[in-house]
Design an enzyme around this catalytic site. Sequence first.
Site, PDB file in Angstrom:
ATOM      1  N   ARG A 224      -3.683  -2.400   1.850  1.00  0.00           N
ATOM      2  CA  ARG A 224      -3.150  -2.986   3.079  1.00  0.00           C
ATOM      3  C   ARG A 224      -2.231  -4.149   2.715  1.00  0.00           C
ATOM      4  NH1 ARG A 224      -4.107   0.864   5.567  1.00  0.00           N
ATOM      5  NH2 ARG A 224      -5.474   1.142   7.333  1.00  0.00           N
ATOM      6  N   HIS A 272       4.571   3.393   4.131  1.00  0.00           N
ATOM      7  CA  HIS A 272       3.168   3.726   4.485  1.00  0.00           C
ATOM      8  C   HIS A 272       3.016   5.248   4.611  1.00  0.00           C
ATOM      9  CE1 HIS A 272      -0.695   2.132   6.584  1.00  0.00           C
ATOM     10  NE2 HIS A 272      -0.945   3.301   6.013  1.00  0.00           N
TER      11      HIS A 272
END
Length: 309
Positions: A224, A272
């Site tokens: 993350r 991502h």
Amino acid sequence: MPTLAVAGAYLHHKTSIEDLLRKRLPDWTVVRPEEDAARDACVAVCWDQPPDTWGRLPAVRLIHSIGAGVDGLLRDPGLPDVPVCRVIDEAQACRMAEYALWGTLYFHRGFDITARNQRDAIWQRPPNRAAADVCIGVMGLGEIGAHIARTLSAQRYNVKGWSRSGRVIEGVQTFSGPEGFTAFLEGVEILICVLPLTEETEAILCAKLFSQLKPGAKLIHVGRGPHLVEADLLRALDAGQLAGALVDVFPAEPLAGDSALWRHPKVCVTPHMAAVMPMSDVVSQIAENCERLLGKKPLLRIVEKSTGY
Ligand code: NDP
Ligand code: OXD
């Protein structure tokens, strides 16, 4: 009819999750939190939910993440005190392992260097080393990290792994907790971060960690955004302490156009995309838990709120 509300964005998927849920759960009413019927919703299906979500869902009894990571839910100050479940998907773990293997080969076989050289028409073969001579460190050995570690070990890389409680993985040297961290990092040439974001792991990819890796190490970051201290990464790259970084996750996504990461010659940015789960798998896992909730059966893939993942 039981009601389910879908809050927030759809992660990477273009297909409407509402339509898929309606098809899979024909006896349920599927709404958005803005609709009046949401007041009766017993299930909330979320990704990146807006701050006013919970006030609109007073009857919620189960919160289901659309993704694997649940930091966006557990960090929400308004989160109701009901079970949170997530998705655990074999196809996703396989895709993450593909990405990690690609990134590992990119650095190990010097494709990062040849891509830079091509711009200046430089013909120079990078060193060609055996995989067994390359030490890979995998941070996080859960559903995804363990799969990555096994995949790289099967490709004969020298794989070390780090987790909170200690995991045993055949062919992988494992370490655990803060006490095992220094020994884990020692000699690591390619570090792969696939940790969940928690209080303990926030900003873990920092100057101190980089200084403990083998000089000239590379980073593959698929955890993350807030795991990484971006300024420390840029300094370590400019100083030559790190030789490259492949970064897939960012504190704010999409990554802003003026981020230095886009233009740094030693950074490869991806959007991502390490693993986009098949939406059919996501929907069937959510639907199964909805049915369990109504049937008063134990829910599956419940998140342990006390550990934060
Ligand atoms: P899991 O919950 O299955 O595993 C988490 C792992 O991290 C476990 O091994 C756990 O240790 C370890 N861990 C957690 N906290 C610590 C800590 N403080 N110190 C050391 N180890 C720790 O997660 P998944 O494998 O399913 O997913 C991991 C993360 O990957 C997600 O949370 C998400 O952030 C990211 N992700 C990114 C995607 C992308 O496309 N880029 C896609 C999907 C996920 P232990 O085994 O002891 O519990
Ligand atoms: C995530 C996901 O958690 O894509 O990043 O599932």
